[in-house]
Design an enzyme around this catalytic site. Structure first.
Site, PDB file in Angstrom:
ATOM      1  N   THR A  31      34.994-104.700 -92.307  1.00  0.00           N
ATOM      2  CA  THR A  31      35.093-105.212 -93.740  1.00  0.00           C
ATOM      3  C   THR A  31      33.583-105.308 -94.057  1.00  0.00           C
ATOM      4  O   THR A  31      33.225-104.164 -95.133  1.00  0.00           O
ATOM      5  CB  THR A  31      36.183-106.002 -93.790  1.00  0.00           C
ATOM      6  N   ASP A  84      29.965-111.471 -95.820  1.00  0.00           N
ATOM      7  CA  ASP A  84      31.124-111.473 -94.720  1.00  0.00           C
ATOM      8  C   ASP A  84      32.909-111.486 -94.776  1.00  0.00           C
ATOM      9  O   ASP A  84      33.262-112.084 -96.181  1.00  0.00           O
ATOM     10  CB  ASP A  84      30.493-112.609 -93.465  1.00  0.00           C
ATOM     11  N   ALA A  86      36.829-111.776 -92.851  1.00  0.00           N
ATOM     12  CA  ALA A  86      37.372-112.784 -91.938  1.00  0.00           C
ATOM     13  C   ALA A  86      38.885-112.960 -91.335  1.00  0.00           C
ATOM     14  O   ALA A  86      38.894-112.057 -91.595  1.00  0.00           O
ATOM     15  CB  ALA A  86      37.554-114.240 -93.177  1.00  0.00           C
ATOM     16  N   LYS A  97      36.960-116.997 -88.024  1.00  0.00           N
ATOM     17  CA  LYS A  97      36.377-116.133 -87.967  1.00  0.00           C
ATOM     18  C   LYS A  97      36.272-116.313 -87.411  1.00  0.00           C
ATOM     19  O   LYS A  97      36.283-117.276 -85.858  1.00  0.00           O
ATOM     20  CB  LYS A  97      35.227-116.305 -89.042  1.00  0.00           C
ATOM     21  N   GLY A  98      35.703-115.300 -86.188  1.00  0.00           N
ATOM     22  CA  GLY A  98      35.219-115.167 -85.230  1.00  0.00           C
ATOM     23  C   GLY A  98      35.723-113.962 -83.973  1.00  0.00           C
ATOM     24  O   GLY A  98      35.765-113.564 -82.678  1.00  0.00           O
ATOM     25  N   GLY A 100      35.640-111.025 -84.664  1.00  0.00           N
ATOM     26  CA  GLY A 100      34.580-109.973 -83.815  1.00  0.00           C
ATOM     27  C   GLY A 100      33.215-110.480 -82.722  1.00  0.00           C
ATOM     28  O   GLY A 100      32.310-109.658 -82.589  1.00  0.00           O
ATOM     29  N   GLU A 106      27.343-116.185 -87.256  1.00  0.00           N
ATOM     30  CA  GLU A 106      27.502-116.246 -88.374  1.00  0.00           C
ATOM     31  C   GLU A 106      27.484-117.294 -89.314  1.00  0.00           C
ATOM     32  O   GLU A 106      26.966-117.710 -90.351  1.00  0.00           O
ATOM     33  CB  GLU A 106      28.921-115.327 -89.066  1.00  0.00           C
TER      34      GLU A 106
END
Ligand code: DER
Length: 226
Positions: A31, A84, A86, A97-98, A100, A106
Site C-alpha cells: 500500500t 505507511d 498496517a 505492523k510488520g 512486511g 518503521e
C-alpha cells in the site's frame, strides 16, 4: 473496484496532505508503494518541491530513488509526516505492523513523525488487536532459539518466520517471530513485557502513534481519527 485500486485511493488521500518542503517518512509494503509512486509523480510534475524522503526499508529506499525522490538517512530531525500501511487497525488506531518485515525501521522512523498517516484497505480493520494478524516480533539472530523459548512463556502459539529453507532475515540482520496475541488484553503491558524480554529487538505493536487512517472499501475511503 479491486483491492489494489482501493489501496491506491487510500494512498492518494494521504499524499494529498504532503506540502512542498516537507521531510516525509516513506512506509513499506504494497500500500505504501502507491504512496511513494504518487509522491514521485507529484515531484516530477512540479506539484511538490523540496521533498526529502526517509525510507523505512531497503525496498522503499530503492523504490523512492527509482521514482526520483531525494532520500536521506534518518537523523534526529523530526519528520513532518509519515505515510505507511498496517496489518491491523483498531478503532483507536492502535496497529499491528510488520508483516512486511520492516517494523524496526518503521517504528524508529515513524516515532519521529509529527503526523503518522496510515493507509489500508478495509480488510485491515479489526475490533480488537489480535483478531486477524499475528504479531511480528523482531529478535536477535544470535541465540534465537533461546529467545523464542522466552517468548513462548508470554505469547504461546507463535513461530519463527521461515518462508523457505532459511529463516526470514530483516534489513537489520535479525529474525522475526510471529506471535499470536489474544484479543482484548492490555496491549501496553504486553509491549512492555515483550520489550523487556532478552533477545527481543522490537515488536509490531504501534500503540498510540497513528494520527489518522485512510481506509478504502468498495463504497469509498473512510478517514479514521483517534
Ligand atoms: O510490514 C509492514 O509494517 C507493512 O506496512 C505492512 O504492515 C502493510 O503492508 P501491506 O500494505 O502490503 O499490507
Amino acid at each position: 473496484a479491486d483491492l489494489e485500486a482501493l489501496k491506491k485511493e487510500a494512498a492518494l488521500r494521504a499524499v494529498a496532505l504532503i506540502e512542498s518542503g516537507m521531510r516525509v517518512g516513506l512506509g513499506t509494503g504494497s500500500t505504501a508503494k502507491y504512496a511513494i509512486e504518487e509522491i514521485g509523480r507529484k515531484v516530477h510534475s512540479g506539484e511538490l518541491t523540496g521533498i526529502v524522503g526517509v525510507a523505512t526499508s531497503e525496498a522503499s529506499d530503492a523504490l523512492a530513488r527509482e521514482v526520483g525522490l531525494t532520500v536521506q538517512a534518518l537523523d534526529p530531525r523530526p519528520l513532518d509526516i509519515a505515510i505507511d500501511g498496517a496489518d491491523e487497525i483498531a478503532p483507536n488506531l492502535d496497529l499491528i505492523k510488520g508483516l512486511g518485515g520492516a517494523l524496526l525501521r518503521e517504528k524508529l522512523t515513524e516515532v519521529q513523525a509529527r503526523r503518522l498517516i496510515i493507509i489500508a484497505d478495509h480488510s485491515k480493520l479489526v475490533n480488537q488487536i489480535g483478531e486477524k494478524a499475528p504479531l511480528p516480533i523482531e529478535i536477535a539472530r544470535f541465540g534465537f532459539l533461546s529467545t523464542i523459548e522466552r517468548l513462548r512463556q508470554i505469547v504461546p502459539g507463535g513461530r519463527l518466520r521461515q518462508p523457505g529453507a532459511q529463516p526470514y532475515v530483516t534489513d537489520n540482520g535479525n529474525y522475526i517471530y510471529d506471535a499470536q496475541v489474544r484479543p482484548g488484553g492490555d496491549l501496553a503491558a504486553l509491549e512492555r513485557e515483550l520489550k523487556g524480554t532478552l533477545g527481543v529487538v522490537e515488536t509490531g505493536l504501534f500503540l498510540g502513534m497513528a494520527e489518522r487512517a485512510f481506509v478504502a472499501s468498495p463504497d469509498g475511503v473512510q478517514e479514521l481519527t483517534r
